[in-house]
Motif scaffolding. Structure first.
Motif, PDB file in Angstrom:
ATOM      1  N   GLN A   1       0.833  -1.203   0.000  1.00 23.88           N
ATOM      2  CA  GLN A   1       0.000   0.000   0.000  1.00 23.88           C
ATOM      3  C   GLN A   1       0.868   1.254   0.000  1.00 23.88           C
ATOM      4  O   GLN A   1       0.605   2.202  -0.766  1.00 23.88           O
ATOM      5  CB  GLN A   1      -0.921  -0.009   1.215  1.00 23.88           C
ATOM      6  N   CYS A   2       1.890   1.266   0.849  1.00 26.80           N
ATOM      7  CA  CYS A   2       2.773   2.432   0.918  1.00 26.80           C
ATOM      8  C   CYS A   2       3.576   2.608  -0.362  1.00 26.80           C
ATOM      9  O   CYS A   2       3.763   3.734  -0.836  1.00 26.80           O
ATOM     10  CB  CYS A   2       3.720   2.309   2.111  1.00 26.80           C
TER      11      CYS A   2
ATOM     12  N   ILE B   1       2.788   1.650  -3.460  1.00 23.21           N
ATOM     13  CA  ILE B   1       1.894   2.159  -4.507  1.00 23.21           C
ATOM     14  C   ILE B   1       1.562   3.622  -4.267  1.00 23.21           C
ATOM     15  O   ILE B   1       1.595   4.453  -5.188  1.00 23.21           O
ATOM     16  CB  ILE B   1       0.604   1.308  -4.559  1.00 23.21           C
ATOM     17  N   GLY B   2       1.243   3.955  -3.015  1.00 26.15           N
ATOM     18  CA  GLY B   2       0.870   5.328  -2.696  1.00 26.15           C
ATOM     19  C   GLY B   2       2.014   6.312  -2.858  1.00 26.15           C
ATOM     20  O   GLY B   2       1.832   7.399  -3.418  1.00 26.15           O
ATOM     21  N   VAL B   3       3.204   5.949  -2.394  1.00 25.40           N
ATOM     22  CA  VAL B   3       4.353   6.860  -2.480  1.00 25.40           C
ATOM     23  C   VAL B   3       4.760   7.084  -3.929  1.00 25.40           C
ATOM     24  O   VAL B   3       5.027   8.215  -4.349  1.00 25.40           O
ATOM     25  CB  VAL B   3       5.534   6.315  -1.647  1.00 25.40           C
TER      26      VAL B   3
ATOM     27  N   ASN C   1       1.853   9.209  -5.674  1.00 25.34           N
ATOM     28  CA  ASN C   1       1.836  10.595  -5.217  1.00 25.34           C
ATOM     29  C   ASN C   1       3.103  11.345  -5.620  1.00 25.34           C
ATOM     30  O   ASN C   1       3.047  12.545  -5.930  1.00 25.34           O
ATOM     31  CB  ASN C   1       1.659  10.646  -3.701  1.00 25.34           C
TER      32      ASN C   1
ATOM     33  N   ASN D   1      -1.684  13.047   1.256  1.00 25.87           N
ATOM     34  CA  ASN D   1      -1.603  11.591   1.078  1.00 25.87           C
ATOM     35  C   ASN D   1      -0.235  11.058   1.489  1.00 25.87           C
ATOM     36  O   ASN D   1      -0.127  10.030   2.178  1.00 25.87           O
ATOM     37  CB  ASN D   1      -1.881  11.222  -0.378  1.00 25.87           C
TER      38      ASN D   1
ATOM     39  N   LEU E   1       0.526   8.443   4.641  1.00 24.10           N
ATOM     40  CA  LEU E   1       1.172   7.144   4.441  1.00 24.10           C
ATOM     41  C   LEU E   1       2.434   7.017   5.277  1.00 24.10           C
ATOM     42  O   LEU E   1       2.709   5.958   5.867  1.00 24.10           O
ATOM     43  CB  LEU E   1       1.499   6.955   2.954  1.00 24.10           C
TER      44      LEU E   1
ATOM     45  N   GLY F   1       1.349   4.400   7.854  1.00 23.77           N
ATOM     46  CA  GLY F   1       1.679   3.143   7.187  1.00 23.77           C
ATOM     47  C   GLY F   1       3.033   2.595   7.588  1.00 23.77           C
ATOM     48  O   GLY F   1       3.166   1.401   7.885  1.00 23.77           O
TER      49      GLY F   1
ATOM     50  N   GLY G   1      -5.645   3.960   4.917  1.00 20.05           N
ATOM     51  CA  GLY G   1      -4.562   4.263   3.980  1.00 20.05           C
ATOM     52  C   GLY G   1      -4.897   3.953   2.532  1.00 20.05           C
ATOM     53  O   GLY G   1      -4.085   4.236   1.641  1.00 20.05           O
ATOM     54  N   CYS G   2      -6.079   3.389   2.282  1.00 25.31           N
ATOM     55  CA  CYS G   2      -6.445   3.047   0.903  1.00 25.31           C
ATOM     56  C   CYS G   2      -6.681   4.290   0.052  1.00 25.31           C
ATOM     57  O   CYS G   2      -6.279   4.335  -1.116  1.00 25.31           O
ATOM     58  CB  CYS G   2      -7.699   2.164   0.903  1.00 25.31           C
TER      59      CYS G   2
ATOM     60  N   ALA H   1      -3.464   5.944  -0.992  1.00 28.45           N
ATOM     61  CA  ALA H   1      -2.709   5.100  -1.918  1.00 28.45           C
ATOM     62  C   ALA H   1      -3.368   4.992  -3.292  1.00 28.45           C
ATOM     63  O   ALA H   1      -2.676   4.929  -4.314  1.00 28.45           O
ATOM     64  CB  ALA H   1      -2.538   3.698  -1.322  1.00 28.45           C
TER      65      ALA H   1
END
Length: 319
Positions: free
Chosen positions: A15-16, A18-20, A23, A55, A59, A63, A278-279, A282
């Motif tokens: 999740q982190c 993908i999110g990092v 973003n 975001n 995270l 996260g 956190g979804c 992400a």
């Protein structure tokens, strides 16, 4: 047999990542446009850049500690570390609510008809957004000051006086004093106002889209669908963002309320709530990347620089 902590750790890790990555790509896009291609700037870029920063901070502050705990790194923070971490996390969590609501409201203003009452402030949207950012930053910083007082690191003493137990921190139940009542009132009022404005502006946008589709239905053929209009596409993306935010927000809140008021504390439920919390940070950049055609013009994308050079050379040869 794989333990549940390892599964949760891997879930938070992906999740982190993908999110990092998502973003970061958006921040590079908005920075590149702001400094190198200002002619491509859109009215909502400033709000979207602020949402992207929210975001990233969410995270990093929630996260990553969850990942560290699930992979065996326990008691990594003292009281001061937990207070600072949770204060920053709560501020950016509140800013996520505020920014998503502002995003919805300003998009509703931008697509409003020219003869509406909002027509006057369309061109001043970036200026008003800066004022709104200042207000929501101050409001969230003041509202969540109580988190510093209530949060402590996990200890081996009696935890019965705490009503919220997480992996790496504990939060005391609010006392029936004036400060606790003021905190709960301010928190409830904050979320109610922004969710109300979010719902109001989203409903307004849906009605505008429906009216617009009816008006142009007899003009455009199937090959020129009104959905291909940039304004329509942007509005649909923001409506999808708002829907995702509301969904994950309430799943997270339901898990938090269950952990807070259930007599038998279950940290697994809190972990599930943290994952759903956190979804949105992400997944929201993926929605924005998929709907923004400018992302394909970034020259750092592999193969993009080579393709531009080849097109340039071919143009010279043909000339």
């Amino acid at each position: 047999m794989i333990s549940s902590e390892l599964i949760f750790g891997l879930a938070f890790f992906f999740q982190c990542v993908i999110g990092v990555v998502g973003n970061s790509l958006l921040l590079i896009l908005y920075g590149n446009i702001a400094f190198k291609k200002p002619q491509e700037k859109k009215p909502m870029d400033l709000i979207l850049a602020h949402l992207t920063l929210d975001n990233m901070a969410t995270l990093f502050t929630r996260g990553i500690p969850e990942i560290m705990f699930c992979f065996g790194m326990r008691s990594i923070l003292n009281d001061l570390g937990c207070k600072v971490l949770m204060y920053i996390y709560r501020i950016f969590q509140g800013l996520s609510v505020s920014t998503t609501s502002l995003l919805s409201m300003f998009q509703a203003i931008i697509i409003s008809p020219n003869n509406s009452v909002w027509a006057r402030i369309k061109v001043k949207t970036p200026k008003y957004s800066l004022h709104c950012f200042l207000c929501v930053w101050v409001a969230n910083a003041l509202i969540y000051i109580r988190v510093i007082e209530a949060t402590e690191a996990i200890k081996n003493d009696n935890i019965s006086r705490y009503n919220y137990i997480a992996h790496f921190y504990m939060a005391r139940a609010p006392n029936e004093n004036k400060s606790a009542v003021a905190f709960l009132f301010a928190l409830t009022l904050h979320d109610f106002i922004f969710h109300f404005l979010m719902g109001l502006s989203s409903t307004y946008m849906v009605l505008l889209l429906y009216r617009h589709s009816k008006q142009v239905q007899h003009i455009y053929s199937n090959s020129h669908s009104p959905r291909s209009f940039p304004e329509i596409k942007a509005t649909q993306t923001i409506l999808l963002l708002v829907s995702c935010f509301v969904l994950f927000y309430w799943i997270n809140n339901c898990c938090t309320l269950y952990v807070s008021f259930h007599f038998e504390k279950k940290v697994e439920v809190e972990t599930i709530g943290a994952f759903f919390g956190g979804c949105y940070p992400a997944l929201s950049p993926l929605l924005l990347i998929g709907s923004d055609s400018r992302i394909g013009k970034l020259h750092f994308i592999p193969g993009k620089e080579k393709r531009h050079h080849k097109d340039f050379v071919n143009g010279l040869v043909n000339y």
